[in-house]
Design an enzyme around this catalytic site. Structure first.
Site, PDB file in Angstrom:
ATOM      1  N   GLU A  85       0.829  -1.204   0.000  1.00  0.00           N
ATOM      2  CA  GLU A  85       0.000   0.000   0.000  1.00  0.00           C
ATOM      3  C   GLU A  85       0.861   1.251   0.000  1.00  0.00           C
ATOM      4  O   GLU A  85       1.981   1.259   0.514  1.00  0.00           O
ATOM      5  CB  GLU A  85      -0.904   0.000   1.246  1.00  0.00           C
ATOM      6  CG  GLU A  85      -1.965  -1.079   1.142  1.00  0.00           C
ATOM      7  CD  GLU A  85      -2.867  -1.157   2.363  1.00  0.00           C
ATOM      8  OE1 GLU A  85      -2.488  -0.657   3.439  1.00  0.00           O
ATOM      9  OE2 GLU A  85      -3.960  -1.722   2.223  1.00  0.00           O
ATOM     10  N   CYS A  98       3.148   8.572   0.900  1.00  0.00           N
ATOM     11  CA  CYS A  98       3.739   7.664   1.881  1.00  0.00           C
ATOM     12  C   CYS A  98       3.924   6.312   1.186  1.00  0.00           C
ATOM     13  O   CYS A  98       2.951   5.732   0.706  1.00  0.00           O
ATOM     14  CB  CYS A  98       2.799   7.557   3.079  1.00  0.00           C
ATOM     15  SG  CYS A  98       3.310   6.327   4.282  1.00  0.00           S
ATOM     16  N   CYS A 105       6.499  -7.070   7.021  1.00  0.00           N
ATOM     17  CA  CYS A 105       7.614  -6.623   7.854  1.00  0.00           C
ATOM     18  C   CYS A 105       7.916  -7.711   8.875  1.00  0.00           C
ATOM     19  O   CYS A 105       7.003  -8.330   9.411  1.00  0.00           O
ATOM     20  CB  CYS A 105       7.261  -5.322   8.569  1.00  0.00           C
ATOM     21  SG  CYS A 105       8.626  -4.691   9.569  1.00  0.00           S
ATOM     22  N   CYS A 109       6.064  -4.974  15.363  1.00  0.00           N
ATOM     23  CA  CYS A 109       5.700  -3.981  16.389  1.00  0.00           C
ATOM     24  C   CYS A 109       4.220  -4.178  16.728  1.00  0.00           C
ATOM     25  O   CYS A 109       3.383  -4.313  15.834  1.00  0.00           O
ATOM     26  CB  CYS A 109       5.941  -2.569  15.891  1.00  0.00           C
ATOM     27  SG  CYS A 109       7.655  -2.275  15.410  1.00  0.00           S
ATOM     28  N   CYS A 112       1.298  -2.070  15.118  1.00  0.00           N
ATOM     29  CA  CYS A 112       1.340  -1.867  13.675  1.00  0.00           C
ATOM     30  C   CYS A 112       0.690  -3.041  12.956  1.00  0.00           C
ATOM     31  O   CYS A 112       1.050  -4.194  13.168  1.00  0.00           O
ATOM     32  CB  CYS A 112       2.790  -1.726  13.230  1.00  0.00           C
ATOM     33  SG  CYS A 112       2.988  -1.734  11.450  1.00  0.00           S
ATOM     34  N   LEU A 208      10.137   5.669  18.229  1.00  0.00           N
ATOM     35  CA  LEU A 208      10.691   5.289  19.545  1.00  0.00           C
ATOM     36  C   LEU A 208       9.624   4.615  20.422  1.00  0.00           C
ATOM     37  O   LEU A 208       9.790   3.495  20.861  1.00  0.00           O
ATOM     38  CB  LEU A 208      11.259   6.527  20.237  1.00  0.00           C
ATOM     39  CG  LEU A 208      12.089   6.247  21.479  1.00  0.00           C
ATOM     40  CD1 LEU A 208      13.412   5.582  21.130  1.00  0.00           C
ATOM     41  CD2 LEU A 208      12.344   7.534  22.267  1.00  0.00           C
ATOM     42  N   CYS A 326      -1.276   6.174   9.948  1.00  0.00           N
ATOM     43  CA  CYS A 326      -0.113   5.555  10.598  1.00  0.00           C
ATOM     44  C   CYS A 326      -0.528   4.338  11.408  1.00  0.00           C
ATOM     45  O   CYS A 326      -1.449   4.416  12.216  1.00  0.00           O
ATOM     46  CB  CYS A 326       0.525   6.546  11.561  1.00  0.00           C
ATOM     47  SG  CYS A 326       1.490   7.776  10.739  1.00  0.00           S
TER      48      CYS A 326
END
Ligand code: SF4
Length: 328
Positions: A85, A98, A105, A109, A112, A208, A326
Site C-alpha cells: 500500500e 507515503c 515486515c 511492532c 502496527c 521510539l 499511521c
C-alpha cells in the site's frame, strides 16, 4: 534498471553510454511507458532498445480508496502478484506520498498492522520508485514530499533503498528535494550508521514509542536486539547537518505509554540529542490490542514536553477511514 544499469545496457548494445542517461530521464523524469515516446533518441536506437528490453510500469495501482479527509490509499500490484500500500495525502498546497519499502515486515511492532503479516520480501529499487511513478499519474500536482512510513522497515532493505533514493533525489530524475523526504525507522543500528553515512541530509524519523527498555521490548521486539542505550549512542553519533534535528515519533497508546511518567522518560532520553517529537495518537485497526488516548491525555503529554523546551507536535493522521493512517 537504475541509471548506471541503463548506461551499461546502452553500451552493451554498442550505443553511447549517454543514451542510458536519456533512457533514465525518460523513465524517471517523464514517466515514459514506451520507447516510441522517446523522441530525442534516434529511431534506430529506439528499435534496438525495444528488441532487447521490455518497458512498462512495474507497479500498477489495482485499488484506490479515497478517505473523506482527502487522503487516498492505493493498493499497488507488483509483478509477482504481491501487493503493497501507499497513501497520497493532500494538505492545502502540499502533496505527500507515503510509500512502502517491504512486502510485510519482520519486526512485529505490536501497534502496527503490517507487523501482523510477517515479512514476505523486500521491494526492489524499481518497485519502490514504481509506487511514485504510479501515484504521479493519479494527480496533476507534483508530489513534493515523500515519506517512507508505509509497509516495512526501510533500513532493513538498504541496498534497494539506497539505489532508489539515488534516483529519487537526483535533480535529473525524480528530483524530490532532500528536505521533502523523510525515512522513518525503528532504528536497527547498522542500518542507521550506513544510512547516515550515505544520506546525511535526508531527514530521519525514529519510531521510539517507549523510553523504558522493558516497555519498548514489549511493544517493539527489535529493541531486544538493539537496546535503547545503544540506540541513544547511535543517535548521538548520527551525522546530522548543522541546524537539523532528528524526528522522534511516538505512537500514543492509551494507558500504555501515554502517562506523564512516560513523557518524563522521553524527555530524559532526548537529553543531548537534537530532536523534535511527533506524537501520533494511535489509529485503531480491527483486532488491535490498544486504544487511542483521550485528547486531554495527549495534550498533557505534549505540554509536559513543551515545558521542557522540546518541540512537540501532535500529528493529525490522514486516511484513517480507509485504513491508511499511521499504524493501519
Ligand atoms: Fe515493521 Fe514499521 Fe510496522 Fe514496526 S512499525 S512492524 S518496523 S512496518
Amino acid at each position: 534498471m537504475g541509471p548506471k544499469e541503463l548506461r551499461d545496457f546502452a553500451a552493451g548494445l554498442g550505443e553511447k553510454p549517454f543514451r542510458g542517461d536519456q533512457l533514465a530521464a525518460w523513465l524517471y523524469r517523464k514517466g515514459a511507458v514506451s520507447f516510441s515516446e522517446m523522441t530525442d533518441i534516434s529511431l534506430s536506437a529506439r528499435a534496438l532498445f525495444s528488441e532487447n528490453a521490455e518497458l512498462g510500469p512495474i507497479v500498477t495501482i489495482s485499488r484506490r480508496e479515497p478517505s473523506q479527509d482527502g487522503a487516498v490509499k492505493f493498493l499497488n500490484l507488483l509483478p509477482d502478484g504481491e501487493m503493497v500500500e501507499s497513501v497520497l495525502i493532500r494538505e492545502r498546497d502540499r502533496v505527500t506520498l507515503c510509500v512502502s519499502s517491504q512486502v510485510g515486515c519482520a519486526l512485529g511492532c505490536a501497534f502496527c498492522r503490517t507487523g501482523t503479516m510477517g515479512l514476505r520480501r523486500d521491494l526492489t529499487q524499481g518497485e519502490i520508485i514504481g509506487q511514485i511513478l504510479a501515484a504521479r499519474k493519479e494527480i496533476p500536482d507534483p508530489i513534493g514530499n515523500l515519506v517512507f512510513m508505509g509497509m516495512g522497515e526501510p533500513l532493513l532493505n538498504r541496498p534497494w533503498l539506497h539505489k532508489a533514493l539515488s534516483v529519487i533525489l537526483d535533480p535529473r530524475y525524480l528530483a524530490v528535494p532532500h528536505k521533502g523526504l523523510t525515512v522513518s525507522t525503528v532504528g536497527p543500528i547498522p542500518g542507521l550508521k550506513a544510512f547516515g553515512a550515505a544520506f546525511p541530509t535526508v531527514p530521519l524519523a525514529i519510531s521510539l514509542n517507549a523510553a523504558d527498555q522493558s516497555l519498548r521490548e514489549s511493544l517493539m521486539p527489535v529493541a531486544r536486539k538493539y537496546p535503547l542505550k545503544d540506540l541513544k549512542e547511535a543517535l548521538l553519533a548520527y551525522p546530522l547537518p548543522p541546524k537539523r534535528r532528528l524526528t522522534i515519533a511516538w505512537v500514543l497508546l492509551d494507558g500504555v505509554n501515554d502517562s506523564l511518567a512516560d513523557a518524563r522518560a522521553l524527555s530524559r532520553f532526548l537529553g543531548g540529542l537534537r530532536a523534535k517529537v511527533n506524537l501520533i495518537p494511535f489509529n485503531p485497526w480491527p483486532g488491535a490490542p490498544f486504544g487511542r488516548p483521550s485528547e486531554k491525555r495527549v495534550l498533557e503529554f505534549q505540554e509536559l514536553l513543551l515545558g521542557k523546551k522540546i518541540t512537540t507536535i501532535v500529528r493529525k493522521s490522514r486516511g484513517s477511514q480507509v485504513g491508511g493512517a499511521c499504524g493501519q
